[in-house]
Write a protein that holds these residues in place. Structure first.
Motif, PDB file in Angstrom:
ATOM      1  N   ALA A 181      31.541   9.118 -69.387  1.00 13.22           N
ATOM      2  CA  ALA A 181      31.762  10.401 -70.055  1.00 13.22           C
ATOM      3  C   ALA A 181      30.640  10.702 -71.044  1.00 13.22           C
ATOM      4  O   ALA A 181      30.188  11.850 -71.135  1.00 13.22           O
ATOM      5  CB  ALA A 181      33.115  10.390 -70.771  1.00 13.22           C
ATOM      6  N   LEU A 189      39.964  11.179 -71.668  1.00 12.32           N
ATOM      7  CA  LEU A 189      38.922  10.821 -70.712  1.00 12.32           C
ATOM      8  C   LEU A 189      39.281  11.291 -69.300  1.00 12.32           C
ATOM      9  O   LEU A 189      38.422  11.810 -68.573  1.00 12.32           O
ATOM     10  CB  LEU A 189      38.679   9.314 -70.721  1.00 12.32           C
ATOM     11  N   PHE A 227      38.807  15.015 -69.178  1.00 15.22           N
ATOM     12  CA  PHE A 227      37.371  15.308 -69.201  1.00 15.22           C
ATOM     13  C   PHE A 227      36.763  15.087 -67.819  1.00 15.22           C
ATOM     14  O   PHE A 227      35.999  15.907 -67.321  1.00 15.22           O
ATOM     15  CB  PHE A 227      36.677  14.436 -70.245  1.00 15.22           C
ATOM     16  N   GLN A 228      37.125  13.981 -67.182  1.00 17.02           N
ATOM     17  CA  GLN A 228      36.601  13.686 -65.848  1.00 17.02           C
ATOM     18  C   GLN A 228      37.114  14.696 -64.826  1.00 17.02           C
ATOM     19  O   GLN A 228      36.376  15.091 -63.925  1.00 17.02           O
ATOM     20  CB  GLN A 228      36.984  12.258 -65.426  1.00 17.02           C
TER      21      GLN A 228
END
Length: 103
Positions: free
Chosen positions: A22, A94, A97-98
């Motif tokens: 990230a 995370l 976000f991914q």
């Protein structure tokens, strides 16, 4: 407590790998003048760290775990809930976000 510590260690390894990936994406976004924000998590998130990258938050989680890992049972239990909250928040963020990055 041993089983919990082993699971926490595995989770931290996963968090670290995801944070590295990230952070690389965030670096790329910043190079093209995108991703302008002050911190990944808000001040009231439970983290002491304020950073534009995920890795410092994972480092804080690791420090918190080290602080309770070898402590007596009462200290371990008291520190476990806030630690798990940080881990859950980091993993959720995370993952989101991914997912956005792949969309």
């Amino acid at each position: 407590m041993q089983a919990i510590n082993e699971q926490l260690q595995e989770t931290l390894q996963t968090l670290y790998r995801k944070a590295i990936d990230a952070d690389a994406v965030l670096d790329q976004l910043q190079q093209v003048q995108k991703g302008k924000f002050q911190a990944v998590f808000a001040e009231d998130s439970g983290f002491e760290t304020q950073s534009k990258r995920f890795s410092p938050y994972v480092e804080e989680i690791a420090r918190d775990w080290q602080a309770i890992k070898d402590a007596d049972e009462a200290t371990f239990k008291a520190g476990l809930a806030p630690l798990v909250k940080k881990i859950e928040l980091a993993l959720t963020t995370l993952s989101q976000f991914q997912a956005v990055g792949k969309a």
